[in-house]
Design an enzyme around this catalytic site. Structure first.
Site, PDB file in Angstrom:
ATOM      1  N   ASP A 130       0.823  -1.206   0.000  1.00 25.44           N
ATOM      2  CA  ASP A 130       0.000   0.000   0.000  1.00 25.44           C
ATOM      3  C   ASP A 130       0.861   1.260   0.000  1.00 25.44           C
ATOM      4  OD1 ASP A 130      -2.128  -1.687   0.059  1.00 25.44           O
ATOM      5  OD2 ASP A 130      -2.816  -1.143   2.071  1.00 25.44           O
ATOM      6  N   TYR A 155      -5.931 -10.630  10.705  1.00 26.83           N
ATOM      7  CA  TYR A 155      -4.845 -10.209   9.814  1.00 26.83           C
ATOM      8  C   TYR A 155      -3.482 -10.599  10.379  1.00 26.83           C
ATOM      9  CZ  TYR A 155      -1.987  -7.318   6.732  1.00 26.83           C
ATOM     10  OH  TYR A 155      -1.061  -6.899   5.827  1.00 26.83           O
TER      11      TYR A 155
END
Length: 236
Positions: free
Chosen positions: A24, A71
């Site tokens: 990202d 996650y």
């Protein structure tokens, strides 16, 4: 840009506590309008590929916190799986470097669910490279197929999808989309959808209507083209 991307990565990984990679932050720093970025996270290599169509975003309406829960657990599972794989392949530095043809060699040594986690990482890495090649050919049908395969892998092997995302994907495909899949880190967020321009808006609306019938209404769908990364403008 590299220093900015590294600072953003350290802020999220070290300070916030999300055991994320660098994708990202690298895209935010290096993206250019009208293109996608193929980023090989193990080597740091980057390559721009053309992306001339609009992508639709279908929100699931499910919020998620990445600093805890699934996650970070998946990251830990992948690290454990890499340790096991390296017993047979000592030079293996990352799961993404494992050739898909080598899966049959390492899968028997991996206990559940680590075998499924590795299969997702390896096949998703291959799908990403195939998608970059399809973008260069402007082969939207192939890109759509890869999106659908990717979502199935997220749902079954990585187990990070949510029912809301599955409903959106299935409904979008039923109404003419070429492909759709959960995007982002999982456990909520949004689905991305690729569809012919003539049916894209109606497919997105129909998918969100299907979602609202079974779950709480979510934000409206929207579309976007590939934009450039962040920049600093100095005002006089």
């Amino acid at each position: 840009p590299d220093a900015a991307a590294d600072a953003a990565y350290r802020a999220e990984h070290d300070y916030v506590g999300v055991r994320c990679g660098r994708m990202d932050q690298t895209i935010v720093a290096h993206a250019s309008a009208g293109g996608a970025l193929l980023f090989e996270t193990d080597s740091g290599a980057r390559r721009k590929v053309p992306l001339g169509f609009r992508t639709w975003i279908l929100p699931t309406g499910v919020d998620h916190s990445l600093a805890d829960g699934g996650y970070n657990a998946r990251r830990a599972e992948c690290e454990r799986a890499l340790e096991i794989c390296r017993r047979r392949l000592p030079d293996l530095t990352a799961l993404a470097r494992l050739d898909p043809e080598a899966l049959e060699e390492v899968m028997p040594a991996l206990p559940p669910p680590l075998d499924r986690r590795v299969r997702h990482v390896v096949t998703e890495t291959e799908r990403t490279r195939l998608a970059a090649a399809a973008l260069e050919r402007d082969d939207l049908v192939e890109i759509g197929r890869l999106l659908v395969e990717g979502h199935a892998s997220l749902r079954q092997d990585y187990e990070c999808s949510v029912p809301e995302a599955d409903v959106l994907v299935d409904a979008a495909l039923e109404h003419g989309a070429l492909g759709a899949r959960l995007t982002g880190a999982g456990w909520g967020g949004s689905v991305i959808m690729l569809a012919p321009e003539a049916v894209a808006a109606s497919a997105a609306a129909a998918a969100c209507e299907r979602l609202a019938r079974g779950f709480a209404p979510s934000p409206e769908p929207w579309s976007t083209a590939a934009a450039g990364g962040v920049r600093l403008d100095l005002m006089p």
